[in-house]
Enzyme design. Structure first.
Site, mmCIF file in Angstrom:
data_model
loop_
_atom_site.group_PDB
_atom_site.id
_atom_site.type_symbol
_atom_site.label_atom_id
_atom_site.label_comp_id
_atom_site.label_asym_id
_atom_site.label_seq_id
_atom_site.Cartn_x
_atom_site.Cartn_y
_atom_site.Cartn_z
ATOM 1 N N ILE A 63 0.909 -1.153 0.000
ATOM 2 C CA ILE A 63 0.000 0.000 0.000
ATOM 3 C C ILE A 63 0.949 1.203 0.000
ATOM 4 C CG2 ILE A 63 -0.171 -0.141 2.547
ATOM 5 C CD1 ILE A 63 -2.961 1.063 2.402
ATOM 6 N N SER A 64 0.666 2.215 -0.823
ATOM 7 C CA SER A 64 1.593 3.344 -0.931
ATOM 8 C C SER A 64 1.681 4.130 0.376
ATOM 9 C CB SER A 64 1.125 4.285 -2.047
ATOM 10 O OG SER A 64 1.034 3.602 -3.269
#
Ligand code: SAH
Length: 217
Positions: A63-64
């Site tokens: 997940i960024s």
């Protein structure tokens, strides 16, 4: 999924950190407040969900960073009712932020496991984007053209199909480079074949990989 006072407090701290790093659009900051990031992570990571770091979300993907999500969103200048094509649904966190901002979202993911998990998450939040299991290099012409296109994986080049599916006046934000490092590019389409290109520094995304089949879910 439980959102405690502790989570809410950590979220406020993260929002302050994003503001200090230059994210000034209060709508984006409000969206970060509305979408509990810890819901998207395994419970073992829950306590760190509001640190500005990336996390494994399964299938070798991450997940960024919250700042990256906020920064890409601010470069796009999302307006209510914008049609947005996202490449790389991943956990669905960025998709939720776009939906919370009122965008009509189409999002493509090439990993089946993540596509299925993200579908559940979006349903939980009662958002109704079109989630597609397929190849982001091809985009989704039948649902375009789009006001905005957001690529959340590191692309080796700017895919032609995505350029075609952008409206004139539309904006594409895409990290372009090699496996280790990419430049954050913002393209504004000024006519059928002309773009203004701006560069916003180095980032490090998981790579954009090719896939052949294209199934709508
Ligand atoms: N927006 C996501 C970021 C996930 S990381 C989030 O908020 O969690 C990038 C994602 O891009 C990964 O899930 C990866 O599987 C996906 N991806 C990589 N290449 C792709 C391609 N060609 N088409 C669609 N998705 C792709």
């Amino acid at each position: 999924m439980i959102d405690t006072y502790k989570h809410k407090g950590l979220r406020k701290n993260l929002i302050n950190e994003l503001r200090e790093k230059g994210i000034t659009d209060y709508k984006i900051l409000e969206a970060f407040d509305a979408i509990p990031r810890h819901y998207f992570l395994d419970t073992v990571f829950e306590q760190q969900a509001y640190s500005n770091i990336a996390f494994q979300i399964g299938a070798g993907q991450t997940i960024s960073h919250p700042f990256t999500v906020a920064f890409q969103t601010s470069l796009l200048g999302i307006k209510k009712s914008d049609s947005v094509l996202e490449i790389g649904t991943g956990s669905g966190f960025q998709t939720c932020i776009l939906c919370e901002l009122g965008a009509k979202v189409v999002s493509i993911e090439r990993q089946r496991e993540l596509f299925i998990k993200a579908k559940e998450m979006l349903r939980f939040f009662k958002f109704t984007p079109r989630l597609i299991y397929g190849d982001g290099y091809k985009g989704q012409e039948s649902l375009g053209p789009y006001d905005k296109i957001l690529v959340t994986c590191g692309a080796p080049f700017i895919p032609e199909d995505l350029k075609k599916q952008l409206k004139i006046g539309g904006i594409m934000v895409i990290p372009v480079g090699d496996r280790d490092k990419q430049k954050m590019l913002r393209l504004t389409k000024i006519n059928q074949n002309e773009y203004i290109e701006e560069s916003y520094g180095d980032f490090s995304f998981v790579p954009m990989l090719e896939r052949t089949n294209h199934i709508i879910g």
